[in-house]
Design a protein around this motif. Structure first.
Motif, mmCIF file in Angstrom:
data_model
loop_
_atom_site.group_PDB
_atom_site.id
_atom_site.type_symbol
_atom_site.label_atom_id
_atom_site.label_comp_id
_atom_site.label_asym_id
_atom_site.label_seq_id
_atom_site.Cartn_x
_atom_site.Cartn_y
_atom_site.Cartn_z
ATOM 1 N N VAL B 166 0.700 -1.118 0.060
ATOM 2 C CA VAL B 166 -0.039 -0.082 0.000
ATOM 3 C C VAL B 166 0.835 1.056 0.001
ATOM 4 O O VAL B 166 0.403 2.193 -0.725
ATOM 5 N N ALA B 169 2.281 1.776 -3.420
ATOM 6 C CA ALA B 169 1.047 2.001 -4.402
ATOM 7 C C ALA B 169 0.692 3.521 -4.349
ATOM 8 O O ALA B 169 0.618 4.361 -5.120
ATOM 9 N N ASN B 173 1.162 6.135 -7.406
ATOM 10 C CA ASN B 173 0.129 6.678 -8.263
ATOM 11 C C ASN B 173 -1.015 7.474 -7.066
ATOM 12 O O ASN B 173 -2.000 6.356 -6.703
ATOM 13 N N ALA B 176 -4.756 6.967 -8.227
ATOM 14 C CA ALA B 176 -5.291 5.560 -8.215
ATOM 15 C C ALA B 176 -5.473 4.832 -6.764
ATOM 16 O O ALA B 176 -6.561 4.369 -6.726
ATOM 17 N N ALA B 177 -4.625 5.329 -5.759
ATOM 18 C CA ALA B 177 -4.679 4.788 -4.535
ATOM 19 C C ALA B 177 -5.906 5.277 -3.796
ATOM 20 O O ALA B 177 -6.764 4.509 -3.191
ATOM 21 N N HIS B 178 -6.069 6.397 -4.180
ATOM 22 C CA HIS B 178 -7.299 7.091 -3.662
ATOM 23 C C HIS B 178 -8.612 6.554 -4.131
ATOM 24 O O HIS B 178 -9.586 6.262 -3.380
ATOM 25 N N ALA B 179 -8.473 6.278 -5.620
ATOM 26 C CA ALA B 179 -9.679 5.644 -6.169
ATOM 27 C C ALA B 179 -10.024 4.420 -5.856
ATOM 28 O O ALA B 179 -11.299 3.941 -5.567
ATOM 29 N N LEU B 180 -9.111 3.701 -5.203
ATOM 30 C CA LEU B 180 -9.386 2.316 -4.557
ATOM 31 C C LEU B 180 -9.640 2.535 -3.163
ATOM 32 O O LEU B 180 -9.895 1.368 -2.512
ATOM 33 N N GLY B 181 -9.676 3.342 -2.519
ATOM 34 C CA GLY B 181 -10.213 3.708 -1.226
ATOM 35 C C GLY B 181 -8.995 3.540 -0.176
ATOM 36 O O GLY B 181 -9.306 3.516 0.981
ATOM 37 N N TYR B 182 -7.841 4.135 -0.629
ATOM 38 C CA TYR B 182 -6.892 3.746 0.451
ATOM 39 C C TYR B 182 -6.725 5.284 0.872
ATOM 40 O O TYR B 182 -6.819 6.518 0.230
ATOM 41 N N LYS B 183 -6.365 5.508 2.311
ATOM 42 C CA LYS B 183 -6.370 6.933 2.836
ATOM 43 C C LYS B 183 -4.697 7.482 2.608
ATOM 44 O O LYS B 183 -3.895 7.232 3.395
ATOM 45 N N SER B 307 -11.973 14.276 -5.752
ATOM 46 C CA SER B 307 -13.385 13.959 -5.999
ATOM 47 C C SER B 307 -14.105 13.293 -4.877
ATOM 48 O O SER B 307 -13.377 12.857 -3.840
#
Lengths: 504, 307
Positions: B166, B169, B173, B176-183, B307
């Motif tokens: 994580v 990741a 990017n 992308a990490a945010h889009a996958l829900g990582y803080k 977003s």
């Protein structure tokens, strides 16, 4: 039968703009549901709300009959909603298995995961090696990574955001095959696109958005593409027109061009050769990442090469920088609008100066003539219908389509001998795209040579005189575009990258 | 000119440890996509806090905790500025170094030359008295073994565990990490604090164990060397260890050469550890495309969760 997903009165407003206004529709289990609309119609915001990335201001969703209000993507995934993003969601320096593990709640051990990836990819005809770096994959393969990431979680609803925009026709076929198989197994698919023919082939139902409002729904198989387009745009579109003419003398010639890539994930150019004649539009197709950016950098002068590799009206220009080439009449408009074609935080006037200085004589002995520069920017805004309060506005503040009209217009008004554009209508809505294409055709009509690099095959077929394809840095032999079928084009694009559906 | 290789190796390990600790912390920070140029400031804060607490309490364990605390306090400031207030990372990092140097000088007034407790060694005398292997392997203070274990742990966590994945990741990017829900912001906060703790610990090692004294500007650019090490080691933990030892080795060697009065200008000898380390690492990482592969692609970029 209860609907899988019920959406009622979803509303989301951002400062100054209502992205979604009271949108309602429902999706049945196993249904392929299209969400249609132009850029800025609110499709992305709507699916972000379904996927838990954005919270709605008003309205409710029900998933399988139960209230559904995901606070974050994790919750959405837990509830059985998966999403394949248009971009921004893969990590180039990580391998396929790592990328997939990042999208899962409880990923198994790497070895088990690799086995499951192989298993799912065989089942759905999407071959993929779990240990390859994502940075080395083609666009189609990258999308497979995302799809498999979703499938490993057995989703009930799969959201796909413009999945075919970067695929070759053959890859699209494979994707549709996979999607139909999923739908037959009961997985619902929410399919976002503005490609009408695709939707007619694939989807069972469609919801059409315009400016954040739902303006209609239809069964795509039963209505014509033109009807859907009218609903989407709100008016009838004109097809770019041109007269027949014979191409003239050769203006730009590229011979034996080979260039090593500048970045680890770049593509080398291999022995590229072509020529463009006055009055001609040369279309260069190809899936993203096959050397388009590198080719543009060579033509613009950002990557200097040996002088003889590029000749402009017989003069070797390969070793010259961008400004020297501009002075000679070779102008370029790169793909990336913010940060490459335009400086985001500078005003339109300043951006007009950046490429127009030499040919428009916007400076005198090192001092900028701001009056003249503003005049030039205003001419671009006026001629190309750029919607902006004025030339003093920062480039960043313009919408993608408007900025695109500005950067293309800025080059066209400089009266180029040869104009090279990369993805001239990427992310631009249909009416603006038509205007840009018409401007390119007019330019060729007036005796310039135009090179259009694009991934939009319909666009290339529409405006090119001759068509060739870039595949892994190699350029195919140009062929007359008229009468070229999609099948042939697909083969030119590289036989879909040596990928076939997994042996049945 | 007699230079005993055994004592040289013992010295190089001691000299390299502060740089190693700071660099391994910064490596984790940069892997998460944050460029913290304040390493030097965090180190010297660690040095002064560690020294003061060591003198006042007589406990080296408390001293190291204080050193880590001092580094983390500065790191927290950096994290708030860059992650919450979206300040520019380069400018904030430079300011952090200047601020740390000044604040440490202020805190340390009057502490120069005061005594600190000596640090115990974990291995029994019998082992330490072994020829050659004894001094090289068993004569060090516990923190040196901890620092090497830390390198191993960082390598393992980054390469093999989910939390490491994580972190990589997020650094690769963040959108992308945010889009996958990582803080993204939370993860970066944690790595920045870890980096601060490591730099502070390195500083405390310098003042409490190696020099056993406090004076202004005592880190003498070690933080900058740590930053350079991370880049030239291509963000690989074991290469950071090699680089740190190389730096320590040359530093220890040049002191002995100065003492032996060889015919080389002293200024050149003083500069040699910095020069040699950077030249060697540049050569190691000269294959640009390979080095770029392990470079965190989002390094130094501001993340807006739009977003």
């Amino acid at each position: 039968m209860t609907a899988l997903l019920d959406i009622e009165g979803l509303t989301k407003a951002y400062p100054g703009v209502v992205a979604n206004d009271d949108v309602s529709f429902s999706i049945q289990p196993g249904e392929v549901h299209a969400l249609l609309g132009e850029n800025g119609a609110g499709k992305s915001t709507l699916v972000k709300m379904i996927y838990g990335l954005v919270k709605p201001d008003r309205g409710a969703m029900r998933l399988g009959g139960a209230p559904y209000a995901p606070a974050e993507p994790r919750a959405a995934r837990g509830a059985g909603v998966a999403m394949v993003f248009q971009h921004f969601s893969l990590f180039e320096a990580l391998n396929v298995a790592e990328n997939i593990a990042l999208g899962m709640e409880n990923p198994p051990k790497p070895r088990d995961l690799a086995a499951r990836i192989r298993e799912v990819s065989e089942t759905y005809g999407l071959p993929l090696d779990p240990f390859r770096l994502v940075g080395d994959l083609s666009a189609g393969e990258r999308q497979r990574v995302e799809i498999i990431r979703c499938l490993l979680q057995d989703p009930k609803l799969l959201i796909m955001d413009e999945p075919t925009s970067v695929l070759t026709p053959q890859e699209v076929e494979i994707l549709f095959h996979t999607l139909r198989k999923l739908s037959a197994e009961g997985t619902a698919i929410l399919y976002i696109s503005h490609k009408l023919e695709e939707i007619r082939v694939l989807c069972d139902a469609a919801t059409i958005l315009r400016l954040g409002k739902k303006v209609g729904e239809c069964t795509p198989r039963d209505v014509s593409a033109a009807h859907m387009a009218e609903l989407m745009v709100g008016k009838t579109l004109s097809v770019p027109a041109r007269d027949d003419h014979e191409p003239d003398e050769v203006l730009l010639e590229v011979r034996g061009l080979s260039v090593a890539p500048a970045s680890p994930f770049g593509t080398p150019l291999r022995d590229v050769r072509f020529e463009v004649r006055a009055g001609e539009v040369l279309g260069i197709g190809g899936v993203a990442g096959n050397g388009q950016d590198e080719l543009l950098a060579v033509l613009s002068g950002e990557t200097p090469v040996v002088a003889d590799a590029v000749t402009l009206e017989g003069k070797p220009v390969g070793a010259l920088g961008p400004n020297e080439r501009r002075a000679l009449g070779l102008l370029c408009a790169p793909e990336e609008r913010l940060g490459h074609a335009a400086a985001p935080d500078m005003s339109l006037t300043e951006n007009a100066l950046l490429t127009g200085r030499l040919r428009q004589g916007l400076d005198r002995r090192g001092f900028v003539d701001w009056g003249k520069t503003r005049g030039f920017a205003e001419r671009v805004i006026d001629r190309f219908d750029v919607r902006t309060p004025g030339p003093g506005v920062a480039a960043r503040a313009l919408s993608g389509g408007n900025l695109q009209k500005f950067v293309i217009g800025r080059e066209i008004l400089q009266d180029p001998t040869v104009l090279v554009v990369n993805q001239p209508t990427w992310g631009v809505d249909a009416s603006a795209a038509a205007a840009i294409r018409q401007a390119l055709l007019d330019l060729a009509q007036n005796g310039a040579a135009v090179i259009v690099i694009s991934q939009d095959l319909d666009e290339l077929v529409e405006i090119s005189d001759r068509f060739c394809a870039l595949n892994e840095g190699r350029l195919s032999e140009p062929r007359p575009a008229r009468g070229l079928g999609m099948e042939e084009i697909g083969l030119m694009l590289g036989g879909a990258h040596g990928m076939h559906e997994a042996a049945q | 000119m007699i230079i005993d290789p055994v004592t040289l190796i013992v010295a190089l390990i001691t000299v390299s440890t502060p740089v190693l600790l700071a660099a391994i912390g910064e490596l984790v920070v940069e892997k998460s996509g944050v460029l913290n140029l304040g390493v030097e400031g965090m180190m010297i804060m660690g040095a002064v806090c560690g020294f003061i607490v060591a003198h006042q309490s007589g406990s080296t364990v408390l001293a190291f905790a204080a050193g880590m605390g001092g580094g983390m306090a500065l790191a927290l400031l950096f994290a708030v500025l860059t992650q919450l207030l979206m300040a520019n990372q380069v400018a904030s990092g430079l300011a952090l170094t200047l601020f740390g140097l000044g604040l440490a000088a202020l805190l340390g007034v009057g502490y120069s030359g005061l005594p600190v407790p000596t640090v115990g060694r974990p291995f029994p005398d019998a082992l330490q008295d072994l020829p050659v292997a004894g001094p090289i392997l068993f004569s060090h203070s516990a923190l040196i073994y901890v620092s090497i274990l830390l390198v191993a742990a960082v390598w393992y966590v980054l390469a093999r565990t989910r939390i490491g994945l994580v972190i990589r990741a997020v650094g690769e990017n963040h959108d992308a990490a945010h889009a996958l829900g990582y803080k993204v912001v939370r993860i970066r906060f944690a790595t920045i604090l870890f980096g601060g703790a490591c730099a502070g610990l390195g500083g405390a090692f310098l003042s409490v164990i190696r020099v056993q004294n406090w004076f202004e500007g005592m880190t003498a650019g070690a933080g900058w060397i740590a930053l350079a090490l991370v880049v030239f080691a291509s963000w690989k933990p074991w290469r950071v260890l090699l680089g740190a030892w190389l730096f320590g080795g040359i530093a220890a060697l040049q002191l002995r050469l100065q003492a032996a009065e060889v015919g080389v200008p002293v200024a050149l000898l003083d500069a040699s550890p910095y020069l040699v380390t950077i030249i060697v690492l540049v050569i190691i990482s000269s294959d640009r495309t390979r080095a770029a592969l392990s470079a965190p692609a989002a390094l130094g970029r501001v993340f807006h969760a739009s977003s």
